[in-house]
Design a protein around this motif. Structure first.
Motif, PDB file in Angstrom:
ATOM      1  N   UNK A   1      -7.079 -55.308  31.739  1.00  0.00           N
ATOM      2  CA  UNK A   1      -6.652 -54.015  32.280  1.00  0.00           C
ATOM      3  C   UNK A   1      -5.147 -53.930  32.535  1.00  0.00           C
ATOM      4  N   UNK A   2      -4.524 -54.944  33.170  1.00  0.00           N
ATOM      5  CA  UNK A   2      -3.064 -54.839  33.390  1.00  0.00           C
ATOM      6  C   UNK A   2      -2.278 -54.747  32.076  1.00  0.00           C
ATOM      7  N   UNK A   3      -2.744 -55.436  31.041  1.00  0.00           N
ATOM      8  CA  UNK A   3      -2.078 -55.382  29.733  1.00  0.00           C
ATOM      9  C   UNK A   3      -2.264 -54.016  29.077  1.00  0.00           C
ATOM     10  N   UNK A   4      -3.466 -53.464  29.182  1.00  0.00           N
ATOM     11  CA  UNK A   4      -3.737 -52.144  28.612  1.00  0.00           C
ATOM     12  C   UNK A   4      -2.867 -51.106  29.314  1.00  0.00           C
ATOM     13  N   UNK A   5      -2.829 -51.170  30.632  1.00  0.00           N
ATOM     14  CA  UNK A   5      -2.018 -50.220  31.410  1.00  0.00           C
ATOM     15  C   UNK A   5      -0.541 -50.350  31.018  1.00  0.00           C
ATOM     16  N   UNK A   6      -0.060 -51.573  30.893  1.00  0.00           N
ATOM     17  CA  UNK A   6       1.352 -51.800  30.540  1.00  0.00           C
ATOM     18  C   UNK A   6       1.665 -51.256  29.150  1.00  0.00           C
ATOM     19  N   UNK A   7       0.767 -51.461  28.192  1.00  0.00           N
ATOM     20  CA  UNK A   7       0.993 -50.961  26.824  1.00  0.00           C
ATOM     21  C   UNK A   7       0.969 -49.436  26.805  1.00  0.00           C
ATOM     22  N   UNK A   8       0.007 -48.831  27.514  1.00  0.00           N
ATOM     23  CA  UNK A   8      -0.065 -47.374  27.579  1.00  0.00           C
ATOM     24  C   UNK A   8       1.198 -46.805  28.216  1.00  0.00           C
ATOM     25  N   UNK A   9       1.646 -47.438  29.286  1.00  0.00           N
ATOM     26  CA  UNK A   9       2.863 -46.976  29.962  1.00  0.00           C
ATOM     27  C   UNK A   9       4.059 -47.080  29.011  1.00  0.00           C
ATOM     28  N   UNK A  10       4.175 -48.202  28.310  1.00  0.00           N
ATOM     29  CA  UNK A  10       5.290 -48.400  27.381  1.00  0.00           C
ATOM     30  C   UNK A  10       5.255 -47.370  26.253  1.00  0.00           C
ATOM     31  N   UNK A  11       4.061 -47.044  25.756  1.00  0.00           N
ATOM     32  CA  UNK A  11       3.937 -46.070  24.666  1.00  0.00           C
ATOM     33  C   UNK A  11       4.306 -44.666  25.159  1.00  0.00           C
ATOM     34  N   UNK A  12       3.903 -44.312  26.395  1.00  0.00           N
ATOM     35  CA  UNK A  12       4.271 -43.008  26.935  1.00  0.00           C
ATOM     36  C   UNK A  12       5.774 -42.936  27.168  1.00  0.00           C
ATOM     37  N   UNK A  13       6.349 -43.999  27.695  1.00  0.00           N
ATOM     38  CA  UNK A  13       7.801 -44.030  27.907  1.00  0.00           C
ATOM     39  C   UNK A  13       8.547 -43.881  26.585  1.00  0.00           C
ATOM     40  N   UNK A  14       8.075 -44.563  25.550  1.00  0.00           N
ATOM     41  CA  UNK A  14       8.717 -44.488  24.236  1.00  0.00           C
ATOM     42  C   UNK A  14       8.582 -43.074  23.656  1.00  0.00           C
ATOM     43  N   UNK A  15       7.381 -42.498  23.748  1.00  0.00           N
ATOM     44  CA  UNK A  15       7.159 -41.147  23.228  1.00  0.00           C
ATOM     45  C   UNK A  15       8.028 -40.134  23.977  1.00  0.00           C
TER      46      UNK A  15
END
Length: 113
Positions: free
Chosen positions: A61-75
């Motif tokens: 879960x922490x990795x999924x949340x971190x990846x989702x956050x990074x993808x939203x920040x990038x977008x």
């Protein structure tokens, strides 16, 4: 809440989110409301494009949340740097550019009745 339920919770919560602002809130990403008001669908579509390239199955879960956050920040950063027209994430905008490159037929005003 058990750990097994929380493993999918961020993705479940994102899937149930009804606004771009909810995505930013759920993932803890700061944003300018003016940019989101103009490009909300473009940002979420771009985030989806980025996430499509990620392997999240089986991740913690922490990795999924971190990846989702990074993808939203990038977008989001894509649309801070340029406009939705420049980014062209939707087919209609891509097609508009393709059509723009085609020569157009000229009809003089004298031919119109």
């Amino acid at each position: 809440m058990s750990n097994s339920h929380s493993a999918a919770s961020i993705l479940d919560r994102l899937n149930k989110a009804s606004s771009a602002e909810e995505f930013f809130s759920l993932l803890g990403v700061e944003y300018d409301p003016g940019i989101v008001n103009v490009a909300r669908l473009h940002i979420l579509k771009r985030m989806g494009q980025y996430l499509a390239n990620e392997q999240l199955a089986g991740a913690a879960e922490p990795d999924i949340r971190a990846r989702c956050k990074a993808m939203l920040e990038q977008a989001y950063a894509d649309f801070v740097a340029s406009s939705p027209i420049d980014q062209r994430v939707f087919k209609v905008l891509k097609d508009a550019v393709a059509d723009h490159d085609k020569p157009t037929a000229f009809v003089p005003l004298s031919e119109l009745k």
